[in-house]
Write an enzyme that holds these catalytic residues in place. Structure first.
Site, PDB file in Angstrom:
ATOM      1  N   GLY A  48       0.831  -1.204   0.000  1.00  0.00           N
ATOM      2  CA  GLY A  48       0.000   0.000   0.000  1.00  0.00           C
ATOM      3  C   GLY A  48       0.864   1.252   0.000  1.00  0.00           C
TER       4      GLY A  48
ATOM      5  N   GLY B 196       1.248   4.003   4.116  1.00  0.00           N
ATOM      6  CA  GLY B 196       2.324   3.131   3.646  1.00  0.00           C
ATOM      7  C   GLY B 196       3.565   3.944   3.303  1.00  0.00           C
TER       8      GLY B 196
ATOM      9  CE  LYS C 216      -4.422   4.028  13.516  1.00  0.00           C
ATOM     10  NZ  LYS C 216      -4.065   5.418  13.833  1.00  0.00           N
TER      11      LYS C 216
ATOM     12  CE  LYS D 147      -7.987   6.818  15.035  1.00  0.00           C
ATOM     13  NZ  LYS D 147      -7.852   7.456  13.738  1.00  0.00           N
TER      14      LYS D 147
ATOM     15  NE  ARG E 295      -7.135  10.047   5.879  1.00  0.00           N
ATOM     16  CZ  ARG E 295      -6.389   9.007   5.602  1.00  0.00           C
ATOM     17  NH1 ARG E 295      -6.000   8.785   4.374  1.00  0.00           N
ATOM     18  NH2 ARG E 295      -6.029   8.157   6.543  1.00  0.00           N
TER      19      ARG E 295
ATOM     20  CD  GLU F 104     -10.160   2.048   6.526  1.00  0.00           C
ATOM     21  OE1 GLU F 104     -11.312   1.643   6.285  1.00  0.00           O
ATOM     22  OE2 GLU F 104      -9.141   1.468   6.113  1.00  0.00           O
TER      23      GLU F 104
HETATM   24  N1  LIG Z   1      -2.949   8.362   6.776  1.00  0.00           N
HETATM   25  C1  LIG Z   1      -2.771   8.249   8.081  1.00  0.00           C
HETATM   26  O1  LIG Z   1      -2.431   9.246   8.745  1.00  0.00           O
HETATM   27  C2  LIG Z   1      -2.973   6.931   8.756  1.00  0.00           C
HETATM   28  C3  LIG Z   1      -3.704   5.920   8.176  1.00  0.00           C
HETATM   29  N2  LIG Z   1      -3.894   4.738   8.843  1.00  0.00           N
HETATM   30  C4  LIG Z   1      -4.673   3.663   8.255  1.00  0.00           C
HETATM   31  O2  LIG Z   1      -3.964   3.125   7.147  1.00  0.00           O
HETATM   32  C5  LIG Z   1      -4.874   2.603   6.175  1.00  0.00           C
HETATM   33  C6  LIG Z   1      -4.542   3.207   4.813  1.00  0.00           C
HETATM   34  O3  LIG Z   1      -4.750   4.581   4.913  1.00  0.00           O
HETATM   35  P1  LIG Z   1      -4.056   5.658   3.957  1.00  0.00           P
HETATM   36  O4  LIG Z   1      -2.785   5.160   3.413  1.00  0.00           O
HETATM   37  O5  LIG Z   1      -4.033   6.908   4.719  1.00  0.00           O
HETATM   38  O6  LIG Z   1      -5.154   5.749   2.803  1.00  0.00           O
HETATM   39  P2  LIG Z   1      -4.960   6.256   1.308  1.00  0.00           P
HETATM   40  O7  LIG Z   1      -6.326   6.594   0.829  1.00  0.00           O
HETATM   41  O8  LIG Z   1      -3.896   7.273   1.223  1.00  0.00           O
HETATM   42  O9  LIG Z   1      -4.456   4.960   0.559  1.00  0.00           O
HETATM   43  C7  LIG Z   1      -5.250   3.795   0.505  1.00  0.00           C
HETATM   44  C8  LIG Z   1      -4.332   2.631   0.523  1.00  0.00           C
HETATM   45  O10 LIG Z   1      -5.077   1.421   0.472  1.00  0.00           O
HETATM   46  C9  LIG Z   1      -4.678   0.675  -0.663  1.00  0.00           C
HETATM   47  N3  LIG Z   1      -5.851   0.038  -1.282  1.00  0.00           N
HETATM   48  C10 LIG Z   1      -7.097   0.532  -1.354  1.00  0.00           C
HETATM   49  N4  LIG Z   1      -7.902  -0.336  -2.008  1.00  0.00           N
HETATM   50  C11 LIG Z   1      -7.142  -1.381  -2.340  1.00  0.00           C
HETATM   51  C12 LIG Z   1      -7.381  -2.591  -3.026  1.00  0.00           C
HETATM   52  N5  LIG Z   1      -8.605  -2.891  -3.492  1.00  0.00           N
HETATM   53  N6  LIG Z   1      -6.365  -3.456  -3.190  1.00  0.00           N
HETATM   54  C13 LIG Z   1      -5.136  -3.155  -2.706  1.00  0.00           C
HETATM   55  N7  LIG Z   1      -4.838  -2.022  -2.065  1.00  0.00           N
HETATM   56  C14 LIG Z   1      -5.827  -1.150  -1.877  1.00  0.00           C
HETATM   57  C15 LIG Z   1      -4.060   1.669  -1.604  1.00  0.00           C
HETATM   58  O11 LIG Z   1      -3.145   0.947  -2.403  1.00  0.00           O
HETATM   59  P3  LIG Z   1      -2.379   1.547  -3.663  1.00  0.00           P
HETATM   60  O12 LIG Z   1      -1.124   2.121  -3.117  1.00  0.00           O
HETATM   61  O13 LIG Z   1      -2.134   0.386  -4.512  1.00  0.00           O
HETATM   62  O14 LIG Z   1      -3.310   2.553  -4.265  1.00  0.00           O
HETATM   63  C16 LIG Z   1      -3.397   2.636  -0.666  1.00  0.00           C
HETATM   64  O15 LIG Z   1      -2.157   2.170  -0.223  1.00  0.00           O
HETATM   65  C17 LIG Z   1      -6.278   2.971   6.682  1.00  0.00           C
HETATM   66  O16 LIG Z   1      -6.822   1.850   7.324  1.00  0.00           O
HETATM   67  C18 LIG Z   1      -6.017   4.105   7.684  1.00  0.00           C
HETATM   68  O17 LIG Z   1      -7.006   4.173   8.699  1.00  0.00           O
HETATM   69  C19 LIG Z   1      -3.331   4.516  10.061  1.00  0.00           C
HETATM   70  C20 LIG Z   1      -2.571   5.479  10.667  1.00  0.00           C
HETATM   71  C21 LIG Z   1      -2.330   6.759  10.070  1.00  0.00           C
HETATM   72  O1  LIG Z   2      -5.439   7.282  12.178  1.00  0.00           O
HETATM   73  C1  LIG Z   2      -5.029   8.387  11.925  1.00  0.00           C
HETATM   74  C2  LIG Z   2      -4.171   9.141  12.848  1.00  0.00           C
HETATM   75  O2  LIG Z   2      -3.732   8.350  13.902  1.00  0.00           O
HETATM   76  C3  LIG Z   2      -5.421   9.041  10.649  1.00  0.00           C
HETATM   77  O3  LIG Z   2      -6.667   9.601  10.799  1.00  0.00           O
HETATM   78  P1  LIG Z   2      -7.607   9.804   9.531  1.00  0.00           P
HETATM   79  O4  LIG Z   2      -7.742   8.471   8.869  1.00  0.00           O
HETATM   80  O5  LIG Z   2      -8.887  10.325  10.110  1.00  0.00           O
HETATM   81  O6  LIG Z   2      -6.938  10.800   8.642  1.00  0.00           O
END
Ligand SMILES: NC(=O)C1=CN([C@@H]2O[C@H](COP(=O)(O)OP(=O)(O)OC[C@H]3O[C@@H](n4cnc5c(N)ncnc54)[C@H](OP(=O)(O)O)[C@@H]3O)[C@@H](O)[C@H]2O)C=CC1
Ligand SMILES: O=C(CO)COP(=O)(O)O
Length: 323
Positions: free
Chosen positions: A24, A29, A96, A179, A243, A269
């Site tokens: 991801g 990621g 998450k 949360k 978000r 999420e």
């Molecule tokens: N952003 C943040 O601050 C934080 C996010 N998280 C959690 O991390 C997770 C990802 O969030 P985030 O990176 O921010 O979201 P983004 O919207 O930036 O990215 C979505 C991610 O999910 C992948 N993805 C979505 N659909 C699919 C699919 N069908 N098959 C494979 N991969 C898929 C995407 O892959 P691809 O790269 O291939 O497009 C991409 O890496 C969530 O659960 C979020 O709650 C946790 C802590 C902090």
């Molecule tokens: O989980 C997160 C911070 O800890 C990111 O929050 P959002 O997915 O609401 O942007």
């Protein structure tokens, strides 16, 4: 000011360099990849959209990290099951969310699909935009396999990212997941300009609600008072970088959910989590008054103002019940 070992511009203490696959290449990621590279590790950052194949990305890695949003976890894991993952390497889940088909958490899914691998949950107050700027932050890595948690701790820990271990993966994961529902409510609260008293009341009662659900599902009470619980709730419910918070704020401004999500263009999420949580709460008969209002709001059954009224007019009761 002289630079010392805690300065952000200093390189981290040397670690044994490992090779990681991070699945991801979204916001989270990419931030995790930056943290691991900062510590001298090699990272194969895999995306569906570009670069190496999944098979190439997992070849000979020491640790696998999933930073995929909930909707992509099952499909990616199915692909992985057809490939040869190096034996017994830790699988770290940083998602998450809750699976809408099974209502299970990502770590439960990974554990089911890959029973030979230790599963480690990584969760905490970690807004990726702040982490990518090099601002200091802390997180938790939790596993039933403490050795695996310690490996992941050293992979990511540095002078800009403090990593704690925990033996409560379920509590750690649920704190970060639940949360997001409350962050939507917090966004509504701020969007309606309900004031500081209302916000404090909301977050405090929300923590009680999270603990009620989280302990019912197997998490430990103290975990919800830690970084992955209260810590992440404070971050997400107080930042326009979140978000989920922005979803609530936009709804309070009178925008439709569809419009808010389109403007966001990225994963919130909490929307899916709310729907799955309400399914669990109904099934298990767990009272979730705040999440219920968020559910009705997201499903066009109530206005933000009516949701506030409903919470304020609930039956009167003691704050805590005597045991
Ligand atoms: N952003 C943040 O601050 C934080 C996010 N998280 C959690 O991390 C997770 C990802 O969030 P985030 O990176 O921010 O979201 P983004 O919207 O930036 O990215 C979505 C991610 O999910 C992948 N993805 C979505 N659909 C699919 C699919 N069908 N098959 C494979 N991969 C898929 C995407 O892959 P691809 O790269 O291939 O497009 C991409 O890496 C969530 O659960 C979020 O709650 C946790 C802590 C902090
Ligand atoms: O989980 C997160 C911070 O800890 C990111 O929050 P959002 O997915 O609401 O942007």
């Amino acid at each position: 000011m002289t630079q010392d070992s805690t300065s952000l511009s200093q390189p981290p203490v040397p670690h044994q360099p490992l090779t990681l696959a991070i699945l991801g290449a979204g916001a989270w990621g990419s931030a995790l990849a930056q943290l691991a590279r900062y510590n001298g590790h090699t990272v194969n950052l895999w995306s569906r959209r570009f670069g190496n194949s999944l098979e190439e990305s997992i070849n000979a890695v020491d640790v696998l990290v999933s930073a995929i949003s909930m909707r992509g976890v099952a499909v990616t894991a199915q692909q992985l099951q057809t490939l040869k993952l190096p034996e017994k390497i830790p699988i770290v889940t940083a998602t998450k969310g809750l699976d809408p088909d099974s209502t299970r958490t990502p770590s439960q899914l990974w554990g089911n699909w890959f029973p030979q691998h230790p599963i480690v949950v990584l969760s905490g107050p970690n807004l990726s935009a702040e982490i990518e700027q090099g601002l200091p932050a802390a997180t938790v890595v939790a596993s039933e396999n403490l050795e695996a948690a310690k490996i992941v701790q050293t992979v990511f820990a540095s002078n800009r990212f403090r990593v704690y271990t925990s033996s409560d993966p379920m509590g750690t994961e649920l704190g970060g997941t639940l949360k997001n529902v409350i962050a939507i409510a917090a966004g509504v609260c701020d969007g309606l300009q309900l004031g500081t008293n209302a916000k404090s009341a909301l977050l405090t009662r929300a923590l009680t609600e999270i603990i009620r659900i989280g302990t019912h599902l197997g998490g430990k009470t103290e975990t919800f008072f830690g970084l992955s619980g209260l810590g992440d709730m404070l971050t997400t419910c107080n930042s326009a970088l979140s978000r989920n918070y922005r979803v609530g704020y936009g709804l309070a401004e009178g925008k439709s959910l569809e419009q808010v999500l389109t403007e966001l263009g990225s994963t919130a999420e909490g929307v899916n989590t709310t729907n799955v949580l309400i399914e669990i709460a109904h099934r298990e008969r767990i009272p979730v008054p705040i999440s219920w209002q968020v559910y009705q709001l997201l499903n066009h059954q109530i206005t933000p103002q009516k949701a506030v009224e409903a919470l304020m007019e609930r039956d009167l009761k003691p704050e805590f019940y005597d045991r």
